[in-house]
Design an enzyme around this catalytic site. Structure first.
Site, mmCIF file in Angstrom:
data_model
loop_
_atom_site.group_PDB
_atom_site.id
_atom_site.type_symbol
_atom_site.label_atom_id
_atom_site.label_comp_id
_atom_site.label_asym_id
_atom_site.label_seq_id
_atom_site.Cartn_x
_atom_site.Cartn_y
_atom_site.Cartn_z
ATOM 1 N N LYS A 177 69.125 -63.605 64.656
ATOM 2 C CA LYS A 177 69.818 -64.340 63.586
ATOM 3 C C LYS A 177 71.066 -63.583 63.130
ATOM 4 O O LYS A 177 72.147 -64.155 63.017
ATOM 5 C CB LYS A 177 68.898 -64.555 62.366
ATOM 6 N N ARG A 211 62.984 -68.405 53.557
ATOM 7 C CA ARG A 211 61.894 -67.853 54.353
ATOM 8 C C ARG A 211 60.541 -68.417 53.912
ATOM 9 O O ARG A 211 59.515 -68.054 54.489
ATOM 10 C CB ARG A 211 61.864 -66.346 54.159
ATOM 11 N N ARG A 247 66.508 -51.642 67.940
ATOM 12 C CA ARG A 247 67.576 -52.104 67.040
ATOM 13 C C ARG A 247 68.173 -50.952 66.240
ATOM 14 O O ARG A 247 67.476 -50.054 65.792
ATOM 15 C CB ARG A 247 67.029 -53.157 66.073
ATOM 16 N N ARG A 307 65.979 -49.022 61.284
ATOM 17 C CA ARG A 307 65.366 -49.424 60.026
ATOM 18 C C ARG A 307 63.910 -48.970 60.001
ATOM 19 O O ARG A 307 63.221 -49.086 61.003
ATOM 20 C CB ARG A 307 65.414 -50.948 59.880
ATOM 21 N N ARG A 343 55.305 -58.087 60.023
ATOM 22 C CA ARG A 343 56.420 -59.024 59.796
ATOM 23 C C ARG A 343 56.268 -60.284 60.642
ATOM 24 O O ARG A 343 56.620 -61.376 60.199
ATOM 25 C CB ARG A 343 57.747 -58.323 60.062
#
Ligand code: ADP
Ligand code: ADP
Ligand code: ZN
Length: 210
Positions: free
Chosen positions: A13, A88, A123, A156, A167
């Site tokens: 996203k 969300r 990431r 992160r 998640r």
């Protein structure tokens, strides 16, 4: 054009929001980036949000809806915006409808959970501007430094494998029902996430008519 990007954590996203933003010249609004900034600055709602974020859970609807409302009221949103990571939950989507915000399109980027895990473990995110990279699939030009602003590109904390599992659970339980919500409004379009950022971008830009 007012757009929503929907998809699991790591679906792409943020990456695609950056691409659309530079093509259509409308801002990317990432509630995750706004929340991380608040945590970093130790603001009141940052303190409230931190525990939920660290646990892979969602921050309360009240807090996030408030943030979003303030953000889209700003001047740079008057020609449109891209929502990345909001709504969300169904109550967040309802709040957006109740604000009288007209959404033109909801783009779901569909990626299987197994692919998500490798995406998130590699990431890297810029501490200063929020730009997203991947050590293998989309590396920075200089290791650990953001191409755009020179800030530190770091991992992160919530991209740790145990938190990613939480998640993904949260996504399937609380966010995936939004596909139905927007399907019923005739706004949902699904793009299958491809193996490269470029291949996905091609499909995404076509879907938004850019
Ligand atoms: P989201 O915003 O949905 O959580 P990101 O845009 O941060 O997802 O992407 C998750 C990770 O996967 C990032 O490291 C990004 O560089 C990488 N990535 C994004 N799209 C692709 C793709 N199509 N192929 C491979 N890696 C990708
Ligand atoms: P990703 O796309 O990788 O899942 P984000 O950067 O969008 O991550 O969000 C990071 C975290 O911030 C989420 O796991 C959640 O705790 C919180 N968050 C972001 N947006 C929302 C939202 N709209 N509602 C509730 N919590 C949110
Ligand atoms: Zn940066």
């Amino acid at each position: 054009m007012n757009l929503i990007l929907l998809g699991a954590p790591g679906a792409g996203k943020g990456t695609q929001a950056e691409v659309i933003s530079s093509n259509l010249n409308i801002p990317q609004i990432s509630t995750g980036n706004i929340l991380r900034e608040a945590v970093k600055n130790g603001t009141e709602y940052g303190l409230k949000a931190k525990a939920a974020m660290d646990a892979g859970d969602l921050v309360s609807d009240d807090v996030v809806i408030g943030i979003l409302k303030d953000r889209i009221a700003r001047d740079d949103c008057k020609n449109g915006f891209i929502l990345d990571g909001f709504p969300r939950t169904v109550p967040q989507a309802e709040a957006l409808d109740n604000m009288g915000v007209q959404i033109d399109k909801v783009l779901e980027i569909h990626v299987e959970d197994e692919t998500i895990k490798s995406r998130l473990s590699g990431r890297r995110v810029c501490e200063d501007c929020g730009a997203t990279y991947h050590i293998e699939f989309n590396p920075t030009k200089t290791e650990g430094k953001c191409d755009k602003c020179g800030g530190n590109a770091v991992q992160r904390k919530d991209d740790a494998p145990e938190t990613v599992i939480e998640r993904l659970k949260t996504y399937h339980e609380k966010t995936a029902p939004l596909k139905d919500y927007y399907e019923k409004q005739g706004k949902l379009e699904t793009v299958v996430g491809q193996d490269t950022v470029e291949a996905t971008s091609k499909l995404v830009l076509k879907a938004v008519g850019a």
